[in-house]
Structures are given as structure tokens and as C-alpha cells.
Design an enzyme around this catalytic site. Structure first.
Site, short mmCIF file in Angstrom:
data_model
loop_
_atom_site.label_atom_id
_atom_site.label_comp_id
_atom_site.label_asym_id
_atom_site.label_seq_id
_atom_site.Cartn_x
_atom_site.Cartn_y
_atom_site.Cartn_z
CE LYS A 26 -3.74 23.51 4.15
NZ LYS A 26 -3.67 23.32 5.61
NE ARG A 96 -3.91 27.58 5.98
CZ ARG A 96 -4.49 27.84 4.81
NH1 ARG A 96 -4.03 28.80 4.03
NH2 ARG A 96 -5.51 27.12 4.42
N GLY A 105 -7.85 17.89 7.76
CA GLY A 105 -8.13 17.91 9.20
C GLY A 105 -7.25 17.01 10.05
CG MET A 107 -0.98 16.67 10.27
SD MET A 107 0.41 16.74 9.19
CE MET A 107 -0.32 17.21 7.67
NE ARG A 352 -9.00 19.98 0.33
CZ ARG A 352 -8.89 20.13 1.63
NH1 ARG A 352 -7.71 20.18 2.19
NH2 ARG A 352 -9.95 20.24 2.39
CG HIS A 468 -13.14 -20.72 1.86
ND1 HIS A 468 -14.53 -20.72 1.92
CD2 HIS A 468 -12.81 -21.47 0.78
CE1 HIS A 468 -14.99 -21.46 0.93
NE2 HIS A 468 -13.98 -21.93 0.23
NE ARG A 574 -11.77 -20.62 -9.54
CZ ARG A 574 -11.89 -19.39 -9.07
NH1 ARG A 574 -10.95 -18.87 -8.32
NH2 ARG A 574 -12.97 -18.69 -9.33
CD GLU A 758 -0.37 -23.14 -10.19
OE1 GLU A 758 -1.06 -22.49 -9.41
OE2 GLU A 758 -0.80 -24.12 -10.83
CB SER A 777 -2.75 -18.70 -17.20
OG SER A 777 -3.54 -17.90 -16.37
N GLY A 779 -0.52 -17.92 -12.34
CA GLY A 779 -1.37 -18.21 -11.18
C GLY A 779 -0.71 -17.54 -9.99
CB CYS A 844 -5.97 -16.81 -13.99
SG CYS A 844 -4.84 -18.11 -13.49
CE1 TYR A 864 -6.04 -14.60 -19.45
CE2 TYR A 864 -4.87 -14.94 -21.51
CZ TYR A 864 -5.34 -15.43 -20.30
OH TYR A 864 -5.10 -16.72 -19.94
P1 ADP Z 1 -6.98 22.30 7.12
O1 ADP Z 1 -5.84 21.72 6.36
O2 ADP Z 1 -7.38 21.50 8.29
O3 ADP Z 1 -8.10 22.71 6.22
P2 ADP Z 1 -6.08 25.04 7.08
O4 ADP Z 1 -4.64 25.29 7.18
O5 ADP Z 1 -6.66 25.11 5.72
O6 ADP Z 1 -6.40 23.66 7.78
O7 ADP Z 1 -6.82 26.06 8.02
C1 ADP Z 1 -8.14 25.91 8.37
C2 ADP Z 1 -8.88 27.20 8.21
O8 ADP Z 1 -8.25 28.25 8.90
C3 ADP Z 1 -8.96 27.71 6.80
O9 ADP Z 1 -9.98 27.10 6.08
C4 ADP Z 1 -9.26 29.16 7.00
O10 ADP Z 1 -10.62 29.38 7.18
C5 ADP Z 1 -8.50 29.47 8.27
N1 ADP Z 1 -7.26 30.14 7.87
C6 ADP Z 1 -6.08 29.59 7.55
N2 ADP Z 1 -5.19 30.52 7.18
C7 ADP Z 1 -5.82 31.71 7.29
C8 ADP Z 1 -5.44 33.06 7.04
N3 ADP Z 1 -4.24 33.37 6.58
N4 ADP Z 1 -6.36 34.01 7.26
C9 ADP Z 1 -7.60 33.68 7.69
N5 ADP Z 1 -8.01 32.46 7.94
C10 ADP Z 1 -7.14 31.46 7.74
MG MG Z 2 -2.77 -22.59 -8.17
MG MG Z 3 -7.97 23.89 4.74
#
Ligand code: ADP
Ligand code: MG
Ligand code: MG
Length: 888
Positions: A26, A96, A105, A107, A352, A468, A574, A758, A777, A779, A844, A864
């Protein structure tokens, strides 16, 4: 001196996309967007290494770090004309998380930090909108109370629901300033009551609290599980981004949204996403309100009567679209973007590479190559080989209703529907009648091969990913769910007992080998599509790769499937599998039970034509491509009956005395069959077996060459060789047979004799063994067992614990142990080629279909890889990626 903080904003940044390891995904991309001059609220990134420092120092934020953060905030104040913690034009912050690898989502994020009972007034005054200020404050308390102070978010939700009910509101947006103010008061009271401490009114205290909480969230249960699933090391740590807030909740000319620059499920080149008017980011994720479509086209397709962003805020939309194009061509990949519009002005909050389905990945790669954005080689390198599994098998229609009755391990991908049967005989019988079945067993054994072949899919209640059933099913490309421990098989009454329902023989179930789910009834499926984008990527892959890709196959069906998937020969046939079929097992038993060599030769004479016709068919299918045939490998007792019932049955069928049979079974018993009388040791004890097999191979080669007009050059592979003298003994027998057959047929036969590597000893003595072996080969299944001294069949009970406790990172039976087993392979390759520079080298084991292991094979210079038929496309792609990475 350690630099803890990198700033961004105002048209430039201290870091860039190249600093992903240090700044997290990020932070690196926020910096990159600033460098591109895109509108990004200014901020700072605390480096990922600070996270480990935080943990090492007992979860304390060092003073030096605090100073750098303060300096960064001064910079943000200058750029925004606001002040953090002051009661005129207050600067609010988002805090963030952001690791190296995207963990969506997993953390925590805190928004609107810096609001207090005083700054909330100033914010309302400054914006001319008190409702907005109190809405932001309640959001902040809610997030901070949950993420930093540890009060369950439901506590806040209940209060809010209660207030809404009391006031007669349906939507959050209907609350007035005064009403929000009341909610805030209740939130704060509750915090004080529940936690015995007030909500902090010092913005700096809030800030350190939030930064500490983001660091701490790296170790929360969700994040830990995610890292396990995606192999992300705990040492990496997360970065923390502290950024000036922009407000999507500032009335009806404000909004927040997320978008993909292309459709992530189909790959179509169209802007795809959603937004909410007068909202902040978490509302979109939380799904409290139904978001609206971005484009008019999407709105029409969805039949929605709520306006699109394109219609509602045309200027901001146009600016956003231009940024999407810019970012796509800059990163040369589909982007997943987060944005906010504050009173008509667009702000970018995240970029991203977008996650996508396998189908979309193919389309996007092919399209981008067509657009000249990436090369064909890059297009090939963009596809995750493992994801092809999704495309090679029928899958459950994502729109279908799933009636889940249990689950196990996703042992072999794809979905299958059929009637329940409980024995292999029932499976074969049903198939002969044209019915589709799922073979349901507690676990499977080699004797179930024919039943597994006849079934559409396999379900076992015991066993792991390398049981198996799992290994054989993957080899056959059949869907399999293994170890579904919550289901119980009652064999006597032929029942499958689940928590809710009891099913019997003939009831229809569906298994999803990609998710491990077991479902009741038949479910609509999507069929695989192997042409189009898939075909194109595979063609580009074939142009790129150096290594050949062969298949492990012994049945005509498998060999044909492998050919259709592009296999360039058989790397492992085999032969023992051929003896389990139909009436052959009893002839095989006759041979094993024979008193002397003469008796054995009589039985072998019956096996010869069967074996020969097997080989003719394989050679015909492979039409001149190389075929490696391994001589009989498993210990003989595997072919004999085990239980009293089975012994009685077999004795009757072979017309011998039960006690004689039992005695023979007992004498063949071994304590460690894997290290026992097997492999070339059998050929040394009973050379007539190897001679029969060699004769079958040579005679078949002659016949197939006559039938197809394509010369056959069989490669005969002697298993489990540790000593050159072992190979020499067997090779002499093979050569003698070759001479006879050539004399009888009156034509020459070209063939190679080689060995499996092997055993560690064979790897170490490769230069000597290569004097006799014309190919090696690897194994790697057995080589892994013998190098580690771990029995693969018994590993399930402790290997998962090893992985859980971090003793090993990877299951060495899935991915080659590069350091140990890999070292032996490197040694053997190098020493072998020193003796014989044209020594053919292949692999193999199961690893031959594992992308990471295939990269290793490329680096080691193997000729191969050979894998099960359904993994052939995966191996073709992985081999191309390995060559592309090595040679560019
Ligand atoms: P995640 O990694 O879970 O997507 P983010 O850090 O991207 O978490 O934050 C989630 C949401 O919070 C972002 O998509 C955005 O909508 C809002 N957000 C984060 N930073 C800001 C900011 N500086 N101003 C306004 N909204 C923010
Ligand atoms: Mg064998
Ligand atoms: Mg985000």
C-alpha cells in the site's frame, strides 16, 4: 541512522513502487501514485522493519520513530493547511496497515483519527456541516474502540440500531447532527463503563494507540491464518500508513468506491466497481448499504434504477477513468483501486494488482499482449500455473445453490456428481451399466484402482493430501475429497452418515475437489474450455520453454488424455498398475505363489501377451514419442490378499489350499516394505520377471512400429538401484532378451536402459552408475522418503504438525526439499553428466507437476519433467515461466 518514516504527497514521495519490501504494498503504491502526480492525500509510511522492532521491544513505539512521525505530520500540515490536534481546521488522519504481500481486510484500519470533543466542533464549523462532523466522530469512536481499545464492534452496532429504532430511521444517513451527537455520547459512556477508562481526548495518544494496534494486528488470528495459507513469513511485518483524511461523507457531492480496471471474473476490458454516495470506505466493505454501479453500461446490465457515478458526478468520473488508464499502462497490469470523492474532487487512496479468476487472468494476459502492453513471454509469466486446475476440470456453477453435507480436504480438483457406491466392484458394475458413481470409502488401497477408474470422483473419510486416494486421484485427474472426518461410512449397512442426513447406496451426491465440500444431489457444472485464450497462452508457453514435458501414464485413457493436454511422451509407465486389472491379478498371484522358477515361467508366459498388448497400445498412442517403462517395482505381497475373507476367496479362485496361501502371505510379510524386497531387488531374485517384461516391451515396439510407421525407442527403467552392479545384472538380462527378439523379428530395435535415482547412494555414486545407465529419472517420491527417512504413507500423522509448528515450511512430498533432496539431485546430475555427457535427465515423482519444483528442474538443467496427465498443461506453463525467468 535508521530511517523509520518515508513521506509522500504534494506531487512527490520519498519512496516508490520499487520499495515494496520496505514500505509494504500500500505504502509503495501510494508513493508511486504521488510520483506520477496523481491526487493522493499526503501522508507517511512507517517501514515494515519497524514492526519487528515493535515486537522485539515489548510492543513499545521507540522515541526516534515518534519523532520522525511528528516531523512527517508537520509536513502533512503544511501541505493541507490544517493542524493536527488543533481546534481550528483540524487535520484528521487515517492509520492503515499494509504488508509486502496484499492481505485484503486481514489487518485493521482506523479512520478520522484526531477527533475529540473539541476538534469535532471545529471540524463541523470548518466544513459548515455539523452532521458530517458528528458522523465522522462516531465512526472514529466505533473503529478506535474496536481496533485499539478492544471493545467488540457489535456493542456499537447495537447502540446504533437501538437509536435508529427509537428515532424511526432506517438508514444511517438519516441521522441528524444532534442525533449523531447523542450516539457519540452513548458510545463514550459505554466505553467508560465497559473498560473503566475514558475515550482518549489527546490526539497524540490516539495516534500512538492506533499505530501500535496496526502493528499488533499483524499477529491477530485472521492475519496469522492468512499468512499460513499463503506462505507469507511472519518476519516480514506490516508497514503503517498515516494519511490525511479526505471525506466521502461530506454530503451528496461526496462518495467513496472501489474499482477494477478490468472485470476480475471474466477479464473483459471494462471498468468494474461500485460506489456509495455520502459514505466512508468501510461502508462499502461492510455492505450496510447497497452500492451503485460506476458506469452506465454496468448499471444498464444490472437493471438498476439508481444512478451510476458516470451520470451522477461526470467530472469526477472522467478524472477517475483517465487515472485508471494511466495506472494500467504504468503498472502494465489490471489494477484494483480505492478512491474517494470529497465535494466533487477525486482522491486516490490505493492501487494494487487486482486479484482475478484463472479465466480472467488468461484473458487479461492475452489482451494485454495484443494491446502491446506486455510481451508474449510476460503474458505467460503472468498466469499462476496452479490456477489452471480451475480450468481443466468441470467446476460447480458459482450461481448454483450448494447443499453442503460435509467437507474434507481438497485432494484433487474438479467437481463430480454421481450415485454413491461403497466398493470398487459396485463402481465397475455401475459404469458398465452406464451409471455415474462416486466411490465412497474409508480409505482406498491399490486394489481400488479399477473402482477409482470407473468412478466420477472419490470421497474418503480418512487420509490426507498424500493419501493413496489423493495421490492416485490426482494422477487420474479425478476429483477427490479425502479425510472427510465429519462423515461416517457404515460399510455393513452401506450408509454414508452425515450430521444432518443419512444417505444410502444409489443416492446422488456431488463432491467439489477444489474446495473439499461434499454436497447433496446433482449440481449444475461449468465445463472446461481448452481453446481460445487458454490455447494461445499454452502455444506461447511452448515457444518459451526449454524442458520437455512428459506424463506418468500406464492406461490408454491416461495416455490419450495426456496427449490431448500436450504431453511429449511418457516419463513413467508403472507396470505394476497393469497387473491389478481384471483377471490379471490372479495370474500375477499364480506367478508369486509358484514353488519354483519353472512355475513362475508358466505364469509369466500367460502374462506376456497381456503386457505386450498394453505396451503396443501405449506406443501407438505415443506415436514415436519416447516412452519410459519401469520394471516391476512394488513388493510382491502387495498383490496378495490380506484379510481372511480375501484369502478364502483367492484360494478358491486359484484352486489352492487356503493354508498354503496363508503361509506364502506370511513369508512375504515385511517390517519395512518400502525398504524391503522390491525394485531391482525383485529382478535380481527373479530375473525371469524382468525378462518377461523386457520381451513384452521389445515385441511391442516392433509391432507398434509396424502398425504406425513411427519408430519406437523404448526406455527401460530399472527401479531402486543403489549399486552399479545391481543395474549391470539386470541390464545384462535385458540385453540378452533384446538380442533374442531382434534375431526373431529380423529387425533392429533401438532402446535405452537407465535407472531411477531414488536412493541417496545412487545420487552420490551417479558418476559410476552412469557408466551403465543411459538415462536417469529422479524418482523424487522415494528419494524424499529415503533422504528424510520419512515414510510418505505414514507422514500424515506428523507432517502437518511440522508445518503448523514451522519445523518445515513446505511438505517435502509436494515441493522438492531444495536444500537436501535438491542437493542430491544436483550432485547426481552433475556427476552423471561428467561420465556421460549426453545422459538424459528427467523427473517422474509427484514433484514433476509442482511449479516451484519445476523451476528447480530448469535450474538444474534437466531435460524433461513428467507428471500426471492433468498436470501436463500446468507443467508446460511452469517450465516456460522457469525458462523465461532464467533467460529472459
Ligand atoms: P484495507 O487494506 O482493508 O483495504 P485500507 O487501509 O485501504 O484498508 O482502508 C480501507 C478504506 O478506508 C479505504 O478503502 C478508504 O475508503 C478508507 N480510507 C483509508 N484512508 C483514507 C483516507 N486517507 N481518507 C479517506 N478514506 C480513507
Ligand atoms: Mg520409487
Ligand atoms: Mg484498501
Amino acid at each position: 541512522m535508521q530511517k523509520w518514516v518515508y513521506t509522500f504527497g504534494g506531487g512527490s514521495a520519498e519512496g516508490s513502487a520499487a520499495d515494496r519490501d520496505l514500505l509494504g504494498g500500500k505504502g509503495a503504491n501510494l508513493a508511486e501514485m504521488c510520483n506520477l502526480g496523481l491526487p493522493v492525500p499526503p501522508g507517511l509510511t512507517i517501514v515494515t522493519t519497524a514492526c519487528s522492532h515493535f515486537y522485539d521491544s515489548g510492543r513499545v513505539i521507540p522515541d526516534a520513530l515518534k519523532d520522525e512521525v511528528r516531523a512527517g505530520i508537520r509536513r502533512m500540515e503544511r501541505l493541507t493547511g490544517r493542524q493536527f490536534g488543533r481546534d481550528s481546521r483540524p487535520l484528521l488522519l487515517s492509520v492503515r496497515s499494509g504488508a509486502r504481500a496484499s492481505m485484503p481486510g486481514m489487518m485493521d484500519t482506523v479512520l478520522n483519527l484526531g477527533l475529540t470533543d473539541e476538534t469535532v466542533q471545529a471540524l463541523g464549523h470548518d466544513a459548515g456541516d455539523a452532521r458530517f462532523a458528528w458522523d465522522s466522530y462516531r465512526r472514529f469512536i466505533q473503529m478506535y474502540g474496536d481496533v485499539v481499545m478492544g471493545l467488540d464492534h457489535e456493542v456499537f452496532e447495537e447502540i446504533l440500531e437501538d437509536e435508529k429504532a427509537r428515532l424511526g430511521h432506517e438508514q444511517d444517513t438519516e441521522l441528524s447532527a444532534v442525533e449523531w451527537q447523542h450516539v457519540v455520547a452513548r458510545y463514550k459512556e459505554t466505553i467508560e463503563e465497559e473498560l473503566g477508562e475514558p475515550f482518549p481526548q489527546d490526539p497524540e495518544v490516539q495516534l500512538w494507540g492506533a499505530i501500535g494496534a496496526v502493528f499488533s494486528s499483524w499477529m491477530n488470528a485472521r492475519a496469522v491464518t492468512y499468512r499460513h495459507l499463503h506462505n507469507i513469513p511472519a518476519e516480514w511485518g506490516t508497514a503503517v500508513n498515516v494519511q490525511a483524511m479526505v471525506f466521502g461523507n461530506l454530503g451528496n457531492s461526496s462518495a467513496t468506491g472501489v474499482a477494477f480496471t478490468r472485470n476480475p471474473s471474466t477479464g473483459a476490458k471494462e471498468l468494474y466497481g461500485e460506489f456509495l454516495v455520502n459514505a466512508q470506505g468501510e461502508d462499502v466493505v461492510a455492505g450496510i448499504r447497497t452500492p451503485q454501479n460506476l458506469t452506465e453500461a454496468a448499471r444498464l446490465a444490472a437493471g438498476s434504477d439508481r444512478p451510476s457515478l458516470e451520470k451522477l458526478m461526470p467530472d469526477a468520473f472522467e478524472a477517475f477513468q483517465a487515472i485508471c488508464d494511466r495506472l494500467e499502462s504504468h503498472y502494465r497490469d489490471m489494477q484494483d483501486l480505492e478512491f474517494t470523492i470529497e465535494r466533487g474532487t477525486l482522491w486516490m487512496l490505493q492501487a494494487r494488482s487486482g486479484k482475478r479468476t484463472a479465466k480472467a487472468a488468461l484473458k487479461i494476459a492475452v489482451d494485454m499482449a495484443g494491446e502491446g502492453l506486455i510481451s508474449e513471454g510476460e503474458a505467460v509469466s503472468r498466469i499462476d500455473p496452479a490456477s489452471l486446475d480451475q480450468l481443466l476440470h468441470p467446476t460447480i456453477d458459482p450461481r448454483a445453490r450448494r447443499d453442503v453435507i460435509g467437507s474434507g480436504l481438497p485432494a484433487s480438483p474438479g467437481a463430480a456428481t454421481g450415485e454413491i457406491v461403497f466398493t470398487s466392484e459396485q463402481a465397475v458394475h455401475a459404469q458398465e451399466e452406464g451409471r455415474k458413481v462416486i466411490l465412497v470409502r474409508i480409505e482406498t488401497s491399490p486394489e481400488d484402482i479399477h473402482g477409482m477408474h470407473a468412478a466420477e470422483g472419490i470421497l474418503t473419510t480418512r487420509g490426507g493430501m498424500t493419501s493413496h486416494a489423493a495421490v492416485v486421484a490426482r494422477g487420474m485427474g479425478k476429483p477427490c475429497v479425502s479425510g472427510a472426518g465429519m462423515l461416517r461410512v457404515d460399510l455393513r449397512n452401506e450408509l454414508l452418515i452425515t450430521q444432518g442426513v443419512t444417505l444410502g447406496k444409489g443416492d446422488v451426491i456431488t463432491i467439489d475437489g477444489s474446495s473439499g465440500q461434499v454436497l447433496k444431489g446433482a449440481i449444475p457444472m461449468l465445463q472446461p474450455e481448452l481453446s481460445g485464450d487458454f490455447g494461445l497462452i499454452m502455444a506461447w508457453a511452448d515457444k518459451t520453454r526449454r524442458m520437455k514435458v512428459r506424463t506418468n501414464a500406464e492406461t490408454p485413457a491416461d495416455a490419450r488424455a495426456a496427449r490431448s493436454f500436450g504431453a511429449e511422451g511418457i516419463g513413467l509407465c508403472r507396470t505394476e498398475h497393469m497387473f491389478f486389472e481384471g483377471g490379471r491379478i490372479n495370474v500375477m498371484r499364480e506367478m508369486i505363489l509358484a514353488e519354483d522358477e519353472a512355475g513362475r515361467r508358466t505364469a509369466l508366459a500367460k502374462l506376456l501377451p497381456m503386457q505386450r498388448s498394453d505396451f503396443v497400445e501405449l506406443f501407438e498412442i505415443m506415436h514415436g514419442l519416447p516412452v519410459t517403462i519401469r520394471l516391476l517395482d512394488p513388493p510382491l505381497h502387495e498383490f496378495l490378499p490380506k484379510t481372511d475373507e480375501e484369502i478364502a476367496e483367492v484360494a478358491l479362485a486359484l484352486a489352492i489350499d487356503e493354508s498354503v496361501l496363508r503361509r506364502r502371505v506370511e513369508t512375504l510379510h515385511e517390517f519395512n516394505p518400502m525398504l524391503g524386497h522390491r525394485g531391482c531387488r525383485l529382478a535380481i531374485s527373479y530375473p525371469e520377471i524382468a525378462e518377461m517384461q523386457a520381451r513384452a516391451i521389445f515385441e511391442a515396439a516392433c509391432e507398434a512400429a509396424r502398425l504406425t510407421g513411427a519408430a519406437v525407442e523404448p526406455e527401460i527403467m530399472v527401479p531402486l538401484v543403489g549399486l552399479k552392479s545391481e543395474l549391470d545384472y539386470v541390464k545384462a538380462r535385458i540385453e540378452a532378451v533384446a538380442k533374442d527378439v531382434i534375431a526373431e523379428a529380423g529387425v533392429g530395435i533401438a532402446y535405452l536402459v537407465g535407472t531411477m535415482i531414488e536412493l541417496p547412494r545412487a545420487a552420490l555414486r551417479a558418476h559410476v552408475i552412469a557408466e551403465s545407465a543411459e538415462f536417469f529419472s529422479f524418482g523424487t517420491n522415494d528419494l524424499t522418503q529415503t533422504t528424510f527417512g520419512i515414510s510418505r504413507d505414514d507422514a500424515a500423522s506428523f507432517l502437518s504438525t511440522y508445518i503448523q509448528k514451522g519445523i518445515v515450511e513446505q511438505d517435502p512430498f509436494v515441493q522438492i526439499d531444495f536444500d537436501g533432496v535438491g542437493e542430491l539431485i544436483r550432485i547426481a546430475a552433475e556427476r552423471g553428466r561428467r561420465t556421460r555427457n549426453n545422459l538424459k535427465l528427467g523427473i517422474c515423482g509427484e514433484h514433476g507437476g509442482d511449479p516451484a519444483s519445476i523451476h528447480f528442474c530448469e535450474e538444474t538443467g534437466l531435460d524433461y519433467v513428467s507428471c500426471s496427465p492433468f498436470r501436463v498443461p500446468i507443467a508446460r506453463l511452469a517450465a516456460a515461466q522457469a525458462a523465461y525467468r532464467n533467460g529472459g
